[in-house]
Design a protein around this motif. Structure first.
Motif, PDB file in Angstrom:
ATOM      1  N   PRO A   1     117.203  49.847  57.878  1.00  0.00           N
ATOM      2  CA  PRO A   1     117.934  48.764  58.536  1.00  0.00           C
ATOM      3  C   PRO A   1     118.821  48.035  57.522  1.00  0.00           C
ATOM      4  N   PRO A   2     119.992  47.566  57.941  1.00  0.00           N
ATOM      5  CA  PRO A   2     120.937  46.935  56.999  1.00  0.00           C
ATOM      6  C   PRO A   2     120.340  45.798  56.170  1.00  0.00           C
ATOM      7  N   ALA A   3     119.531  44.917  56.791  1.00  0.00           N
ATOM      8  CA  ALA A   3     118.939  43.806  56.035  1.00  0.00           C
ATOM      9  C   ALA A   3     117.994  44.320  54.955  1.00  0.00           C
ATOM     10  N   MET A   4     117.254  45.379  55.256  1.00  0.00           N
ATOM     11  CA  MET A   4     116.331  45.958  54.286  1.00  0.00           C
ATOM     12  C   MET A   4     117.102  46.624  53.144  1.00  0.00           C
ATOM     13  N   GLN A   5     118.163  47.334  53.476  1.00  0.00           N
ATOM     14  CA  GLN A   5     118.984  47.978  52.446  1.00  0.00           C
ATOM     15  C   GLN A   5     119.611  46.941  51.518  1.00  0.00           C
TER      16      GLN A   5
ATOM     17  N   LEU B   1     118.560  43.945  50.849  1.00  0.00           N
ATOM     18  CA  LEU B   1     117.543  43.335  49.994  1.00  0.00           C
ATOM     19  C   LEU B   1     117.081  44.302  48.914  1.00  0.00           C
ATOM     20  N   ALA B   2     116.933  45.575  49.232  1.00  0.00           N
ATOM     21  CA  ALA B   2     116.566  46.563  48.215  1.00  0.00           C
ATOM     22  C   ALA B   2     117.588  46.568  47.083  1.00  0.00           C
ATOM     23  N   ASP B   3     118.868  46.485  47.432  1.00  0.00           N
ATOM     24  CA  ASP B   3     119.924  46.463  46.411  1.00  0.00           C
ATOM     25  C   ASP B   3     119.810  45.214  45.536  1.00  0.00           C
ATOM     26  N   LYS B   4     119.517  44.068  46.150  1.00  0.00           N
ATOM     27  CA  LYS B   4     119.374  42.827  45.388  1.00  0.00           C
ATOM     28  C   LYS B   4     118.174  42.891  44.455  1.00  0.00           C
ATOM     29  N   ILE B   5     117.062  43.435  44.944  1.00  0.00           N
ATOM     30  CA  ILE B   5     115.863  43.528  44.112  1.00  0.00           C
ATOM     31  C   ILE B   5     116.134  44.420  42.900  1.00  0.00           C
TER      32      ILE B   5
ATOM     33  N   HIS C   1     107.491  45.539  51.888  1.00  0.00           N
ATOM     34  CA  HIS C   1     108.478  46.526  52.336  1.00  0.00           C
ATOM     35  C   HIS C   1     109.040  47.353  51.173  1.00  0.00           C
ATOM     36  N   PHE C   2     108.773  46.911  49.949  1.00  0.00           N
ATOM     37  CA  PHE C   2     109.346  47.555  48.765  1.00  0.00           C
ATOM     38  C   PHE C   2     108.243  47.849  47.753  1.00  0.00           C
ATOM     39  N   LEU C   3     108.506  48.767  46.845  1.00  0.00           N
ATOM     40  CA  LEU C   3     107.551  49.034  45.766  1.00  0.00           C
ATOM     41  C   LEU C   3     108.294  49.330  44.470  1.00  0.00           C
ATOM     42  N   GLU C   4     108.823  50.523  44.332  1.00  0.00           N
ATOM     43  CA  GLU C   4     109.489  50.889  43.069  1.00  0.00           C
ATOM     44  C   GLU C   4     110.641  49.946  42.720  1.00  0.00           C
TER      45      GLU C   4
END
Length: 196
Positions: A62-66, A68-72, A99-102
Motif C-alpha cells: 500500500p502507498p502509505a506503507m511504501q 514509510l518504509a522509504d522514510k525508515i 509492519h517493518f523489520l529489516e
C-alpha cells in the motif's frame, strides 16, 4: 551532516496528550540542527498487521506503507514516543512498528515515555527496549520519562512548570546520546556493509 531522525508516535485517542511530547521533540531536535520528522501512526493509518511490508511483492505494498518504509530506510535514528496502557505499550505504535523489520536494522533508537501519572510511562519504556533491540536497533541508554504530561507541556508542546523544566534539562543529554550513536552507525555503514 544533519541527523535524519524519525519521531514515532502511536496514540489513537481523541484527546491525545503524548502528541505534545512528540512535538516538543521535533522542535528540540530541529533547534539542534537535526532533521526530525514526526511519524504519527494515527495519521498514517496502517491496518492491523496482516502482512508485513517485506511480504508484499515489489511495488505492491500500500502507498502509505511504501512511503514509510522509504522514510525508515533513509533515517539515521529513531525516537519512539510511547504512552503506557495498563503497564504495556500503545497498540497503535506497536502495530506501526511491526509492519517493518529489516528497514529498522543498524540504526539507533531512543525511547521517550509519558503518562498522566507519576510513573511517566516507565513500564512501557522498559517493554519497548527489548522489542526495539529484537528488531535490530541499538537502543541508547538515555531515556526521557515525562509524568503528569498535561502539567509538563502546553498544547503547543512547550515546557511548562517543574515537569517541563525537568524535561528541558534532560533533553540535551538524551539528544547527545542519540546523535553520537547516529553518527557512529552512519560512519560504520559507509565503511562496511552490515553483516546481514
Amino acid at each position: 551532516m544533519a541527523d535524519r531522525i524519525l519521531i514515532l508516535y502511536g496514540s489513537y485517542r481523541a484527546d491525545r496528550m503524548g502528541i505534545r511530547l512528540a512535538e516538543f521533540l521535533v522542535d528540540a531536535f530541529r533547534a539542534r540542527g537535526a532533521e526530525p520528522e514526526l511519524v504519527d501512526a494515527k495519521a498514517i493509518g496502517l491496518p492491523m498487521l496482516d502482512r508485513m511490508y517485506k511480504e508484499y511483492p515489489a511495488g505492491e505494498a500500500p502507498p502509505a506503507m511504501q512511503a514509510l518504509a522509504d522514510k525508515i530506510r533513509a533515517a539515521d535514528a529513531f525516537v519512539f514516543v510511547t504512552g503506557e496502557y495498563n503497564w504495556g505499550v500503545q497498540p497503535g505504535l506497536k502495530n506501526l512498528t511491526d509492519h517493518f523489520l529489516e528497514e529498522w536494522y543498524w540504526r539507533p533508537a531512543a525511547i521517550a515515555s509519558y503518562s498522566a501519572g507519576r510513573f511517566a510511562g516507565a513500564r512501557a519504556g522498559l517493554a519497548w527496549h527489548g522489542t526495539l533491540s529484537e528488531m535490530g536497533m541499538v537502543v541508547v541508554s538515555s531515556t526521557l520519562a515525562v509524568g503528569g504530561i498535561g502539567r509538563a507541556l502546553d498544547r503547543d508542546g512547550k515546557p511548562i512548570g517543574d515537569g517541563g523544566a525537568a524535561l528541558a534539562k534532560a533533553f540535551p543529554r538524551f539528544a547527545d546520546d542519540l546523535g553520537w550513536w547516529a553518527e557512529a552507525a552512519r560512519a560504520q555503514r559507509a565503511k562496511v556493509a552490515p553483516p546481514y
